[in-house]
Design a protein around this motif. Structure first.
Motif, PDB file in Angstrom:
ATOM      1  N   ASP A  11       0.886  -1.163   0.000  1.00 33.93           N
ATOM      2  CA  ASP A  11       0.000   0.000   0.000  1.00 33.93           C
ATOM      3  C   ASP A  11       0.924   1.212   0.000  1.00 33.93           C
ATOM      4  O   ASP A  11       1.596   1.481   0.983  1.00 33.93           O
ATOM      5  CB  ASP A  11      -0.870  -0.041   1.262  1.00 33.93           C
ATOM      6  CG  ASP A  11      -1.742   1.203   1.431  1.00 33.93           C
ATOM      7  OD1 ASP A  11      -1.551   2.199   0.686  1.00 33.93           O
ATOM      8  OD2 ASP A  11      -2.615   1.182   2.315  1.00 33.93           O
ATOM      9  N   HIS A  18      -8.535   5.213   2.222  1.00 34.08           N
ATOM     10  CA  HIS A  18      -7.964   3.864   2.112  1.00 34.08           C
ATOM     11  C   HIS A  18      -8.756   2.991   1.140  1.00 34.08           C
ATOM     12  O   HIS A  18      -8.677   1.769   1.190  1.00 34.08           O
ATOM     13  CB  HIS A  18      -7.965   3.167   3.482  1.00 34.08           C
ATOM     14  CG  HIS A  18      -6.936   3.672   4.432  1.00 34.08           C
ATOM     15  ND1 HIS A  18      -5.589   3.412   4.283  1.00 34.08           N
ATOM     16  CD2 HIS A  18      -7.045   4.431   5.557  1.00 34.08           C
ATOM     17  CE1 HIS A  18      -4.917   3.973   5.280  1.00 34.08           C
ATOM     18  NE2 HIS A  18      -5.786   4.605   6.062  1.00 34.08           N
ATOM     19  N   ASP A  49      -6.746  -0.559  -1.596  1.00 33.09           N
ATOM     20  CA  ASP A  49      -5.617   0.384  -1.719  1.00 33.09           C
ATOM     21  C   ASP A  49      -4.266  -0.319  -1.812  1.00 33.09           C
ATOM     22  O   ASP A  49      -3.226   0.311  -1.606  1.00 33.09           O
ATOM     23  CB  ASP A  49      -5.644   1.382  -0.555  1.00 33.09           C
ATOM     24  CG  ASP A  49      -5.494   0.709   0.801  1.00 33.09           C
ATOM     25  OD1 ASP A  49      -5.364  -0.535   0.851  1.00 33.09           O
ATOM     26  OD2 ASP A  49      -5.513   1.427   1.814  1.00 33.09           O
ATOM     27  N   GLN A  91       3.056   4.327   2.921  1.00 34.00           N
ATOM     28  CA  GLN A  91       2.646   3.634   4.170  1.00 34.00           C
ATOM     29  C   GLN A  91       3.407   2.329   4.444  1.00 34.00           C
ATOM     30  O   GLN A  91       3.837   2.088   5.565  1.00 34.00           O
ATOM     31  CB  GLN A  91       1.129   3.360   4.082  1.00 34.00           C
ATOM     32  CG  GLN A  91       0.569   2.375   5.091  1.00 34.00           C
ATOM     33  CD  GLN A  91      -0.971   2.303   5.030  1.00 34.00           C
ATOM     34  OE1 GLN A  91      -1.644   3.304   5.192  1.00 34.00           O
ATOM     35  NE2 GLN A  91      -1.496   1.117   4.807  1.00 34.00           N
TER      36      GLN A  91
HETATM   37 MG    MG Z   1      -4.165   2.226   3.150  1.00 31.16          MG
END
Ligand code: MG
Ligand code: 13P
Ligand code: 13P
Ligand code: MG
Ligand code: MG
Length: 362
Positions: A11, A18, A49, A91
């Motif tokens: 991701d 998200h 995502d 992320q």
């Molecule tokens: Mg995410």
């Protein structure tokens, strides 16, 4: 000649929130993989995502070059994500410097190396808003439950059973169970999917790899919350392995998995097409896609987007009904996860603030 099928996911930023991925990031990934001399073939897709890189090559498992390629793709996608200010850009990329093996850095990895059979049907499953333990129940059904897989009874090549490698994600240990003899022992562990995950399944006798999943547990790795590790799973089918329909069957009954909103809730795993894989209600419910390929000399012929089929309509409806009921419980367990399974909590803060208001009872 052996080929390796590598599925690596991350991701690198959600669009919007998200819920899904930005098309520009998928295009970038496709462009970079198409230009790579290392790969025989590739397919880039997404579930929610999470971007999934499905790649075939002859470099073997844990190849530094292949992991570097995936890392570079995710880094370039992160640059776009940052430019577009996508949500949670970067992320899953926990380190800025790549050091040869992508495992332990953040992206999820499932890889298997094998000699292609006369016909080699494979299914790549990918899920969003959940964790690797989400595969325990379906993989158990595919390879150990005769009420799901009739092949275990009537196919002489399956009748002997399978070997299950189970990982303890907290103490970082592994154990192998021989089934059906050790089913009851195995279920003691895999019934606790937040800690014990089926990593791989092998055919008994031949030791052929049948199935493998990603098991990295992000929230423990970084020593802080960074998101549940939305997992991937590869299953080889037919001729001594589960038929395609036997591998898909467990998802007709949406089971409860951990994840959903803020990675802190229990919810039904809804089987969907790639186009429908945009978790929406309360950032969910959690989704799973299944892409089928026929491998031919490493070429990925496909995909067949299996859960686009109307035979999964009732499963989606059932998942929506379960989701509706669980949502009615709001912040109460068992919809909200148990304290030590939540990805974030205000418990320490609130407890500290209210410390003096608690009176000792005797
Ligand atoms: Mg995410
Ligand atoms: P076909 O007769 O369509 O090849 O199907 C065989 C089978 O094994 C289905 O599970
Ligand atoms: P992802 O793990 O898919 O990024 O979702 C995190 C989240 O908090 C959803 O509410
Ligand atoms: Mg995700
Ligand atoms: Mg997640």
């Amino acid at each position: 000649k052996k080929i390796t099928l590598s599925v690596i996911k991350a991701d690198i930023g959600g669009f919007v929130g998200h819920s899904s991925v930005h098309p520009e990031t998928l295009e970038t990934a496709r462009g970079m993989l198409s230009g790579s001399p290392l790969l025989i073939d590739y397919h880039v897709t997404h579930v929610g995502d999470d971007i999934n890189l499905i790649m075939t090559h002859e470099c073997g498992k844990d190849s530094g070059e292949i992991h570097q390629l995936a890392w570079d793709v995710f880094s370039s996608c992160t640059t776009i994500a940052k430019k577009l200010k996508l949500y949670g850009a970067g992320q899953d990329l926990l380190s800025d410097a790549f050091s040869g093996n992508i495992k332990g850095l953040g992206p999820g990895v499932a890889e298997m190396e094998f000699q292609e059979r006369t016909s080699e049907p494979v299914i790549v499953f990918a899920a969003d808003k959940t964790e690797p333990g989400a595969w325990n129940l379906p993989v158990y059904k595919m390879f150990a439950d005769p009420f799901n897989t009739i092949g275990l009874i009537i196919d002489p090549k399956m009748h002997g059973g399978f070997l299950f490698e189970v990982r303890d994600l907290i103490e970082n240990k592994k154990v192998t169970f021989s089934c059906p003899e050790e089913l009851y022992d195995m279920l003691v562990f895999i019934g606790a999917p937040g800690r014990y995950c089926i990593k791989s399944v092998y055919q008994k006798g031949t030791n052929e790899i049948c199935s493998t999943s990603s098991t990295q547990r992000l929230n423990l790795m970084a020593g802080r919350y960074v998101g549940k590790d939305d997992p991937v799973l590869i299953v080889r089918c037919q001729s001594g392995f589960p038929a395609v329909g036997e591998a898909l069957e467990p998802f007709a009954n949406p089971h409860l998995v951990s994840g959903w909103m803020r990675g802190s809730h229990s919810g039904p795993l809804m089987p969907v097409s790639v186009d429908q894989s945009n978790p929406t209600r309360f950032d969910g419910p959690p989704r799973v896609i299944a892409l089928g390929f026929q491998l031919a000399d490493g070429k990925l012929h496909g995909p067949q987007d299996f859960f686009a089929d109307p035979s999964y309509d009732l499963a989606r409806q059932k998942a929506n009904e379960i989701a509706n009921y669980l949502r009615s419980l709001g912040p109460f367990e068992p919809h909200r996860l148990h304290l030590d399974e939540m990805e974030y909590t205000t418990m320490p803060e609130v407890s500290k603030r209210l410390k003096d208001r608690f009176e000792k009872l005797r």
